[in-house]
Design a protein around this motif. Structure first.
Motif, PDB file in Angstrom:
ATOM      1  N   VAL A   5       2.599  13.111   5.374  1.00 16.76           N
ATOM      2  CA  VAL A   5       2.047  13.250   6.722  1.00 16.76           C
ATOM      3  C   VAL A   5       1.377  11.942   7.121  1.00 16.76           C
ATOM      4  CG1 VAL A   5       0.457  14.496   8.212  1.00 16.76           C
ATOM      5  CG2 VAL A   5       1.702  15.720   6.401  1.00 16.76           C
ATOM      6  N   GLU A   6       1.929  11.306   8.158  1.00 13.09           N
ATOM      7  CA  GLU A   6       1.368  10.046   8.653  1.00 13.09           C
ATOM      8  C   GLU A   6       0.315  10.309   9.720  1.00 13.09           C
ATOM      9  OE1 GLU A   6       5.953   9.180   8.344  1.00 13.09           O
ATOM     10  OE2 GLU A   6       4.655  10.801   9.036  1.00 13.09           O
ATOM     11  N   SER A   7      -0.588   9.378   9.852  1.00 14.75           N
ATOM     12  CA  SER A   7      -1.584   9.420  10.908  1.00 14.75           C
ATOM     13  C   SER A   7      -2.046   7.994  11.191  1.00 14.75           C
ATOM     14  CB  SER A   7      -2.770  10.302  10.517  1.00 14.75           C
ATOM     15  OG  SER A   7      -3.407   9.791   9.368  1.00 14.75           O
ATOM     16  N   GLY A   8      -2.731   7.830  12.319  1.00 22.42           N
ATOM     17  CA  GLY A   8      -3.329   6.535  12.615  1.00 22.42           C
ATOM     18  C   GLY A   8      -2.641   5.736  13.705  1.00 22.42           C
ATOM     19  N   CYS A  22      -0.762   7.663   5.138  1.00 19.42           N
ATOM     20  CA  CYS A  22       0.278   8.618   4.784  1.00 19.42           C
ATOM     21  C   CYS A  22      -0.219   9.403   3.585  1.00 19.42           C
ATOM     22  CB  CYS A  22       1.579   7.907   4.456  1.00 19.42           C
ATOM     23  SG  CYS A  22       2.874   9.010   3.844  1.00 19.42           S
ATOM     24  N   THR A 115       4.767   8.281  13.081  1.00 21.22           N
ATOM     25  CA  THR A 115       3.637   8.127  13.982  1.00 21.22           C
ATOM     26  C   THR A 115       3.930   6.953  14.920  1.00 21.22           C
ATOM     27  OG1 THR A 115       1.220   7.897  14.127  1.00 21.22           O
ATOM     28  CG2 THR A 115       2.313   6.634  12.394  1.00 21.22           C
TER      29      THR A 115
END
Length: 121
Positions: A5-8, A22, A115
Motif C-alpha cells: 500500500v503506497e501513500s504520500g 510503501c 500513488t
C-alpha cells in the motif's frame, strides 16, 4: 497473501519534495522478500524503474533521471520502503508504484495500487 500500500503522493510545485511510503503486509513478507522497488508511469509512457533496494540494504539502484535527487530506504521492522523525492521536476509527474521481489523469483511480481505525483511548473 502479500499486500503493498503506497501513500504520500500529491500535487507539488517544481523544486518541492515529497516522501512516498510503501507498507507491506502479509506474514510471509519479511521471510521471503529479496528487494523492493519504485516504478512510475506517466500518461502515454511505459512504466519505468525509478529506484530499487535490496532488503538487506546492501545495494541500491537509481535511474539516471532521478540520481542525486531521490533516495530510497527501507525500515524492516515496519516492512516499509520509502522514496524521498527532492528537487521535483514537472517530468517527475506520474503514478508511482512500489513492487516487491521474492525469493526464487526473477522479477517484481507484487505491486501496490499506485500513488499519483503531480509536479507543477
Amino acid at each position: 497473501q502479500v499486500q503493498l500500500v503506497e501513500s504520500g503522493g500529491g500535487l507539488v510545485q517544481a523544486g518541492d519534495s515529497l516522501r512516498l511510503s510503501c507498507a507491506a503486509s502479509g506474514r510471509l513478507f519479511s521471510t521471503y522478500v529479496v528487494a523492493m522497488a519504485w516504478f512510475r508511469q506517466a500518461p502515454g509512457k511505459e512504466r519505468e524503474l525509478v529506484s530499487s533496494i535490496r532488503w538487506n540494504g546492501r545495494s541500491t539502484y537509481y535511474s539516471d533521471s532521478v540520481k542525486g535527487r531521490f533516495a530510497i530506504s527501507r525500515d524492516p521492522p515496519r516492512n516499509t520502503v520509502y522514496l524521498q523525492m527532492n528537487s521535483l521536476k514537472p517530468e517527475d509527474t506520474a503514478v508511482y508504484y512500489c513492487a516487491a521481489q521474492f525469493t526464487g523469483r526473477y522479477e517484481y511480481d507484487h505491486w501496490g495500487q499506485g500513488t499519483q505525483v503531480t509536479v507543477s511548473s
